[in-house]
Enzyme design. Structure first.
Site, mmCIF file in Angstrom:
data_model
loop_
_atom_site.group_PDB
_atom_site.id
_atom_site.type_symbol
_atom_site.label_atom_id
_atom_site.label_comp_id
_atom_site.label_asym_id
_atom_site.label_seq_id
_atom_site.Cartn_x
_atom_site.Cartn_y
_atom_site.Cartn_z
ATOM 1 C CG ASN A 45 -1.940 -1.137 1.143
ATOM 2 O OD1 ASN A 45 -2.028 -1.821 0.131
ATOM 3 N ND2 ASN A 45 -2.674 -1.359 2.219
ATOM 4 C CG HIS A 51 -21.623 36.746 -28.864
ATOM 5 N ND1 HIS A 51 -22.162 36.011 -27.831
ATOM 6 C CD2 HIS A 51 -21.336 37.979 -28.347
ATOM 7 C CE1 HIS A 51 -22.231 36.775 -26.741
ATOM 8 N NE2 HIS A 51 -21.731 37.972 -27.026
ATOM 9 C CB SER A 103 -10.528 14.075 -48.419
ATOM 10 O OG SER A 103 -11.448 13.150 -48.960
ATOM 11 C CE LYS A 140 -12.541 18.448 -47.307
ATOM 12 N NZ LYS A 140 -13.218 19.550 -46.599
ATOM 13 C CD GLU A 174 -10.819 18.699 -37.947
ATOM 14 O OE1 GLU A 174 -11.313 19.535 -38.712
ATOM 15 O OE2 GLU A 174 -10.638 17.513 -38.283
HETATM 16 N N1 ARG Z 1 -1.432 -3.163 -7.236
HETATM 17 C C1 ARG Z 1 -2.106 -2.497 -6.165
HETATM 18 C C2 ARG Z 1 -2.501 -1.075 -6.578
HETATM 19 O O1 ARG Z 1 -2.214 -0.691 -7.661
HETATM 20 C C3 ARG Z 1 -1.271 -2.403 -4.952
HETATM 21 C C4 ARG Z 1 -1.429 -3.625 -4.142
HETATM 22 C C5 ARG Z 1 -1.998 -3.438 -2.824
HETATM 23 N N2 ARG Z 1 -2.920 -4.498 -2.717
HETATM 24 C C6 ARG Z 1 -3.563 -4.805 -1.658
HETATM 25 N N3 ARG Z 1 -4.427 -5.768 -1.747
HETATM 26 N N4 ARG Z 1 -3.401 -4.196 -0.522
HETATM 27 O O2 ARG Z 1 -3.125 -0.357 -5.839
#
Ligand code: ARG
Length: 484
Positions: free
Chosen positions: A108, A154, A273, A279, A286
């Site tokens: 995490n 406008h 085109s 063209k 675009e």
């Molecule tokens: N690959 C996960 C993400 O992109 C990170 C892993 C964390 N996974 C978890 N089950 N705590 O967030």
């Protein structure tokens, strides 16, 4: 069933089954492959410095990480994500010692750090493209401070202006876009590493040290915030979408002006085109215009994914960051293309001058003159409006007739005829609007100086950030060298 070995995170029980592919972000994680290796290195160096792992174990892990980098993302074993796959690859190479790498951290905090690490470099690249575009705009503007053109509101002729004044309006907007990107960079440039899952760790880690080794400006203090926060993605994507919106307006103007014959796009920025041989279409512009749509959708996707997520980590977050990376990629390219189109376009001064006075575009200047001579502006407005009613290109006679209908006294009371005649000329009209920020050539010259100064300042700010990232790379490499 897959013959692949289970990764270190899943072990046998969570082999993934039919959802294995659904769960995995490994392919998309190629984007953060290098960032993850750097994060691993900084973490391992810190663990060794803190005495949490011994130096020879650190050396073995760091050498394995070099080998994993050498082999490349494509050589990684299967895994739920790049973090698990790299750890698996390290353990495959050096055995159980590799299992010490993940001490005192979680995927995490790891993924949050990788995302910030990678996005910093991407923001720098985008901001560089914006700066180059600003310079291109200023350069073209410099050559066209006297090139009179119709200014529209406008989509109708409103008041004459110049190509320089028009282009600098976009330069100013891009200057703010640059500021927003730099602000997003600064809030991205903070380290979540060491937050672990969200709740900190029992180990005596040094979060400031890993932050410094990775070139982060500071540490995100609250561990739950550090692991969960994705507002750096929102902020970067919002700044990018705002920039894309600026680009789309400029692209639209150029498309319109090309259509009217005011500007010729270089063939490199046009297409043709498949059926209509005559063209020459402004396709690149675009597509620049369309990138604002994609990016706005990306911002919306990101916000919707994040909305209502509870603390702390939820796997939804795996679907958040690609919105930011996709937006940054698309808009970096669109910025470069728009800059190229502007730098190579030819402005048709004669067509612009001819169009500049159309639709009685000097009417406001005439009203201003009468007001300067003492008439209430509202009365002046009424006279000029009356003159404009009859004719497309109101002349002196029309103004005189309208004045005679409205005023008891002669028009001469308020303005000399020659002065009035001059005000009807688009070139004179532009020259007379010399208020701060106006289109008069000498005012635009001053604005160009200001723009050059601002661009130089932004460049210095950007250089400092790029240099800090490069210095951190060297610092980390030197530390790693001490172990392997
Ligand atoms: N690959 C996960 C993400 O992109 C990170 C892993 C964390 N996974 C978890 N089950 N705590 O967030």
């Amino acid at each position: 069933m897959s013959e692949e070995p289970d990764d270190v995170v899943r072990r046998e029980r969570f082999s993934g089954g039919p959802a294995r592919g659904f769960l995995s972000s490994l392919a998309a994680d190629e984007r953060i492959f290098r960032a993850d290796l750097q994060v691993d290195r900084a973490h391992v160096v810190m663990l060794a410095e803190q005495g949490i792992i011994d130096e020879s174990t650190a050396g073995q892990i760091l050498a394995a990480l070099d080998a994993v980098e050498e082999a490349g993302h494509g050589a990684l074993p299967d895994g739920e994500d790049v973090h698990a796959a790299i750890e698996t690859a390290v353990i495959d190479r050096i055995g159980d010692a590799g299992g010490k790498m993940h001490t005192a951290r979680s995927r995490n905090d790891e993924v949050a750090t990788c995302l910030r690490h990678r996005l910093r470099a991407d923001i720098v690249e985008l901001a560089e493209a914006v700066l180059a575009f600003r310079k291109a705009l200023a350069e073209v503007a410099e050559a066209h401070t006297d090139t009179v053109m119709p200014g529209l509101t406008h989509l109708q002729p409103a008041q004459p202006t110049t190509v320089a004044h028009h282009l600098l309006s976009y330069e100013s907007a891009l200057a703010r876009d640059t500021e927003r990107l730099l602000a997003a960079f600064d809030r991205t440039n903070r380290s979540p590493l060491g937050a672990a899952a969200f709740a900190g760790t029992t180990f005596d880690i040094d979060r400031e040290r890993t932050a410094a080794l990775l070139g982060f400006e500071s540490v995100i203090e609250n561990a739950m915030d550090a692991a969960s926060a994705r507002d750096f993605l929102t902020e970067t994507t919002a700044a990018t979408a705002t920039l894309a919106t600026t680009l789309s307006g400029l692209a639209e103007d150029l498309i319109l002006f090309a259509n009217k014959g005011y500007v010729d796009l270089d063939d490199d920025y046009a297409s043709t085109s498949s059926i209509m041989p005559q063209k020459k279409n402004p396709d690149t512009l675009e597509l620049v215009r369309a990138s604002a749509g994609d990016t706005a959708a990306g911002l919306n996707g990101l916000l919707t994914t994040l909305k209502g997520l509870p603390r702390a980590y939820n796997r939804d977050l795996q679907r958040a960051h690609d919105h930011a990376f996709d937006a940054v990629d698309a808009v970096t390219e669109a910025t470069e293309v728009a800059a190229g189109a502007v730098a190579t376009a030819d402005w048709n001064a004669d067509a612009l001058a001819a169009a500049a006075g159309e639709g009685f575009s000097t009417a406001t200047g005439v009203a201003d003159l009468l007001a300067a001579g003492g008439l209430p502006f509202r009365t002046a407005h009424e006279i000029v409006a009356r003159a404009a009613e009859g004719s497309e290109t109101a002349d002196l006679a029309a103004i005189e007739a309208a004045a005679a209908e409205t005023l008891d006294e002669s028009l001469d009371t308020y303005v000399e005829r020659e002065v009035l005649a001059a005000a009807l000329d688009p070139v004179e009209s532009v020259a007379s609007r010399d208020s701060h920020g106006g289109p008069a050539p000498e005012v635009v010259e001053a604005a160009l100086d200001r723009a050059a100064g601002d661009a130089a300042e932004a460049e210095t700010a950007l250089d400092a950030r790029r240099q800090a990232l490069a210095d951190a790379e060297i610092r980390l490499a030197t530390e790693v060298d001490g172990y392997v």
